[in-house]
Design a protein around this motif. Structure first.
Motif, PDB file in Angstrom:
ATOM      1  N   ARG A 192       0.856  -1.183   0.000  1.00 53.01           N
ATOM      2  CA  ARG A 192       0.000   0.000   0.000  1.00 53.01           C
ATOM      3  C   ARG A 192       0.892   1.233   0.000  1.00 53.01           C
ATOM      4  O   ARG A 192       1.769   1.383   0.866  1.00 53.01           O
ATOM      5  CB  ARG A 192      -0.915   0.061   1.214  1.00 53.01           C
ATOM      6  CG  ARG A 192      -1.829   1.290   1.140  1.00 53.01           C
ATOM      7  CD  ARG A 192      -2.726   1.442   2.359  1.00 53.01           C
ATOM      8  NE  ARG A 192      -3.637   2.553   2.199  1.00 53.01           N
ATOM      9  CZ  ARG A 192      -3.340   3.835   2.480  1.00 53.01           C
ATOM     10  NH1 ARG A 192      -2.150   4.169   2.936  1.00 53.01           N
ATOM     11  NH2 ARG A 192      -4.242   4.787   2.302  1.00 53.01           N
ATOM     12  N   GLY A 212       0.692   5.246   0.266  1.00 57.27           N
ATOM     13  CA  GLY A 212      -0.198   6.329   0.649  1.00 57.27           C
ATOM     14  C   GLY A 212       0.308   7.056   1.865  1.00 57.27           C
ATOM     15  O   GLY A 212       1.110   6.524   2.635  1.00 57.27           O
ATOM     16  N   ARG A 219      -1.906  -1.331  -3.937  1.00 66.45           N
ATOM     17  CA  ARG A 219      -2.794  -0.182  -4.084  1.00 66.45           C
ATOM     18  C   ARG A 219      -2.034   1.080  -3.727  1.00 66.45           C
ATOM     19  O   ARG A 219      -1.131   1.076  -2.897  1.00 66.45           O
ATOM     20  CB  ARG A 219      -4.064  -0.330  -3.232  1.00 66.45           C
ATOM     21  CG  ARG A 219      -3.807  -0.543  -1.776  1.00 66.45           C
ATOM     22  CD  ARG A 219      -5.049  -1.055  -1.070  1.00 66.45           C
ATOM     23  NE  ARG A 219      -4.655  -1.776   0.126  1.00 66.45           N
ATOM     24  CZ  ARG A 219      -5.192  -1.603   1.307  1.00 66.45           C
ATOM     25  NH1 ARG A 219      -6.158  -0.748   1.484  1.00 66.45           N
ATOM     26  NH2 ARG A 219      -4.764  -2.296   2.330  1.00 66.45           N
ATOM     27  N   SER A 220      -2.406   2.126  -4.408  1.00 68.84           N
ATOM     28  CA  SER A 220      -1.831   3.439  -4.171  1.00 68.84           C
ATOM     29  C   SER A 220      -3.004   4.389  -3.966  1.00 68.84           C
ATOM     30  O   SER A 220      -3.861   4.522  -4.830  1.00 68.84           O
ATOM     31  CB  SER A 220      -1.002   3.880  -5.371  1.00 68.84           C
ATOM     32  OG  SER A 220      -0.508   5.195  -5.174  1.00 68.84           O
ATOM     33  N   SER A 221      -3.049   5.003  -2.787  1.00 73.34           N
ATOM     34  CA  SER A 221      -4.219   5.795  -2.424  1.00 73.34           C
ATOM     35  C   SER A 221      -3.838   7.214  -2.046  1.00 73.34           C
ATOM     36  O   SER A 221      -2.783   7.445  -1.477  1.00 73.34           O
ATOM     37  CB  SER A 221      -4.941   5.128  -1.241  1.00 73.34           C
ATOM     38  OG  SER A 221      -6.076   5.870  -0.889  1.00 73.34           O
ATOM     39  N   TYR A 222      -4.745   8.141  -2.344  1.00 71.90           N
ATOM     40  CA  TYR A 222      -4.589   9.502  -1.884  1.00 71.90           C
ATOM     41  C   TYR A 222      -5.316   9.713  -0.567  1.00 71.90           C
ATOM     42  O   TYR A 222      -5.322  10.814  -0.030  1.00 71.90           O
ATOM     43  CB  TYR A 222      -5.064  10.490  -2.953  1.00 71.90           C
ATOM     44  CG  TYR A 222      -4.104  10.526  -4.119  1.00 71.90           C
ATOM     45  CD1 TYR A 222      -2.927  11.260  -4.038  1.00 71.90           C
ATOM     46  CD2 TYR A 222      -4.343   9.779  -5.254  1.00 71.90           C
ATOM     47  CE1 TYR A 222      -2.034  11.269  -5.076  1.00 71.90           C
ATOM     48  CE2 TYR A 222      -3.441   9.782  -6.311  1.00 71.90           C
ATOM     49  CZ  TYR A 222      -2.290  10.523  -6.221  1.00 71.90           C
ATOM     50  OH  TYR A 222      -1.393  10.528  -7.248  1.00 71.90           O
ATOM     51  N   TRP A 263     -17.473   2.683  -2.245  1.00 72.98           N
ATOM     52  CA  TRP A 263     -16.900   2.941  -3.561  1.00 72.98           C
ATOM     53  C   TRP A 263     -17.882   3.833  -4.300  1.00 72.98           C
ATOM     54  O   TRP A 263     -19.064   3.523  -4.374  1.00 72.98           O
ATOM     55  CB  TRP A 263     -16.729   1.650  -4.364  1.00 72.98           C
ATOM     56  CG  TRP A 263     -15.783   0.625  -3.815  1.00 72.98           C
ATOM     57  CD1 TRP A 263     -16.062  -0.688  -3.601  1.00 72.98           C
ATOM     58  CD2 TRP A 263     -14.406   0.801  -3.474  1.00 72.98           C
ATOM     59  NE1 TRP A 263     -14.956  -1.338  -3.124  1.00 72.98           N
ATOM     60  CE2 TRP A 263     -13.916  -0.446  -3.038  1.00 72.98           C
ATOM     61  CE3 TRP A 263     -13.536   1.884  -3.474  1.00 72.98           C
ATOM     62  CZ2 TRP A 263     -12.614  -0.638  -2.618  1.00 72.98           C
ATOM     63  CZ3 TRP A 263     -12.232   1.697  -3.051  1.00 72.98           C
ATOM     64  CH2 TRP A 263     -11.781   0.447  -2.631  1.00 72.98           C
ATOM     65  N   THR A 279      -9.064   1.997 -11.283  1.00 80.33           N
ATOM     66  CA  THR A 279      -9.070   3.273 -10.583  1.00 80.33           C
ATOM     67  C   THR A 279     -10.373   3.334  -9.798  1.00 80.33           C
ATOM     68  O   THR A 279     -11.421   2.895 -10.273  1.00 80.33           O
ATOM     69  CB  THR A 279      -8.956   4.477 -11.535  1.00 80.33           C
ATOM     70  OG1 THR A 279     -10.015   4.442 -12.477  1.00 80.33           O
ATOM     71  CG2 THR A 279      -7.605   4.489 -12.241  1.00 80.33           C
ATOM     72  N   CYS A 316      -5.807   0.352  -7.767  1.00 80.50           N
ATOM     73  CA  CYS A 316      -5.628  -1.008  -7.243  1.00 80.50           C
ATOM     74  C   CYS A 316      -5.135  -1.918  -8.354  1.00 80.50           C
ATOM     75  O   CYS A 316      -5.636  -1.858  -9.480  1.00 80.50           O
ATOM     76  CB  CYS A 316      -6.940  -1.569  -6.704  1.00 80.50           C
ATOM     77  SG  CYS A 316      -7.418  -0.879  -5.126  1.00 80.50           S
ATOM     78  N   TYR A 360     -11.677  10.259  -1.917  1.00 82.15           N
ATOM     79  CA  TYR A 360     -10.290   9.940  -2.252  1.00 82.15           C
ATOM     80  C   TYR A 360     -10.223   9.106  -3.523  1.00 82.15           C
ATOM     81  O   TYR A 360     -11.175   8.413  -3.877  1.00 82.15           O
ATOM     82  CB  TYR A 360      -9.635   9.170  -1.098  1.00 82.15           C
ATOM     83  CG  TYR A 360      -9.796   9.845   0.236  1.00 82.15           C
ATOM     84  CD1 TYR A 360      -8.979  10.899   0.599  1.00 82.15           C
ATOM     85  CD2 TYR A 360     -10.788   9.432   1.116  1.00 82.15           C
ATOM     86  CE1 TYR A 360      -9.136  11.536   1.830  1.00 82.15           C
ATOM     87  CE2 TYR A 360     -10.953  10.057   2.344  1.00 82.15           C
ATOM     88  CZ  TYR A 360     -10.125  11.104   2.692  1.00 82.15           C
ATOM     89  OH  TYR A 360     -10.286  11.724   3.904  1.00 82.15           O
ATOM     90  N   GLU A 361      -9.064   9.150  -4.170  1.00 83.06           N
ATOM     91  CA  GLU A 361      -8.796   8.348  -5.360  1.00 83.06           C
ATOM     92  C   GLU A 361      -7.774   7.269  -5.021  1.00 83.06           C
ATOM     93  O   GLU A 361      -6.861   7.499  -4.226  1.00 83.06           O
ATOM     94  CB  GLU A 361      -8.235   9.222  -6.479  1.00 83.06           C
ATOM     95  CG  GLU A 361      -9.195  10.283  -6.954  1.00 83.06           C
ATOM     96  CD  GLU A 361      -8.566  11.198  -7.986  1.00 83.06           C
ATOM     97  OE1 GLU A 361      -7.319  11.313  -8.035  1.00 83.06           O
ATOM     98  OE2 GLU A 361      -9.325  11.809  -8.749  1.00 83.06           O
ATOM     99  N   THR A 362      -7.933   6.101  -5.654  1.00 87.07           N
ATOM    100  CA  THR A 362      -7.035   4.972  -5.418  1.00 87.07           C
ATOM    101  C   THR A 362      -6.810   4.226  -6.727  1.00 87.07           C
ATOM    102  O   THR A 362      -7.698   4.168  -7.574  1.00 87.07           O
ATOM    103  CB  THR A 362      -7.655   3.995  -4.381  1.00 87.07           C
ATOM    104  OG1 THR A 362      -7.773   4.677  -3.135  1.00 87.07           O
ATOM    105  CG2 THR A 362      -6.812   2.763  -4.173  1.00 87.07           C
TER     106      THR A 362
END
Length: 163
Positions: A74, A76, A158-161, A108, A124, A144, A140-142
């Motif tokens: 992850r 973030g 996953r990369s999340s804001y 979501w 996304t 996956c 927020y935006e992610t």
């Protein structure tokens, strides 16, 4: 060998594409992924993501782990966390979210399959965190990355804001 649009498939594997039928066929394998349409991958990914969100909202860390492949990454909040095995997710997560923001649940808002292949998919996501009364903590935006391993789709990174 054909390299379908933007899939970045390894050139050492043999692929055939039926672009008219929207199918990607992985030759020489006897896995679930031998023939998957974009709709198949999208449906499997959405089902997994909804299971993950349901487990999150139920404060079910084991249920969340069941949706992941390990090691899981992850990105973030200015950090990169890698969980090597189930149970490595910080167990205070639910209490911390409640304490810091009054978090009650998340949803979501938008799920989009943006890249796909027979063994990997990039989604996304937009999600909203809510307090118990329904007020919004944040949207927020992610990104996956889901992978098919041993016949099972799981979230691998996953990369999340979101914090």
């Amino acid at each position: 060998s054909v390299r379908p649009n933007g899939l970045g498939l390894r050139s050492t594997e043999t692929y055939a594409a039926d672009t008219a039928g929207g199918k990607l066929v992985l030759e020489g394998r006897n896995e679930m992924s031998d023939e998957m349409t974009k709709e198949d991958v999208d449906g499997a990914g959405r089902e997994l993501l909804h299971k993950f969100m349901a487990a999150l909202n139920a404060h079910n860390a084991a249920g969340m782990d069941a949706c992941l492949h390990f090691p899981h990454m992850r990105i973030g909040n200015g950090r990169v966390d890698v969980w090597d095995e189930p149970g490595a997710n910080p167990m205070d997560m639910f209490e911390r979210l409640k304490r810091e923001d009054g978090w009650h649940s998340s949803t979501w808002d938008d799920i989009q399959l943006v890249q796909w292949g027979p063994l990997k998919a990039h989604f996304t996501l937009d999600f909203t965190r809510y307090r118990e009364g329904g007020s919004i903590i944040g949207v927020y935006e992610t990104l996956c990355i889901l992978m098919l391993k041993d016949g099972k789709w799981g979230m691998h990174a996953r990369s999340s804001y979101g914090p």
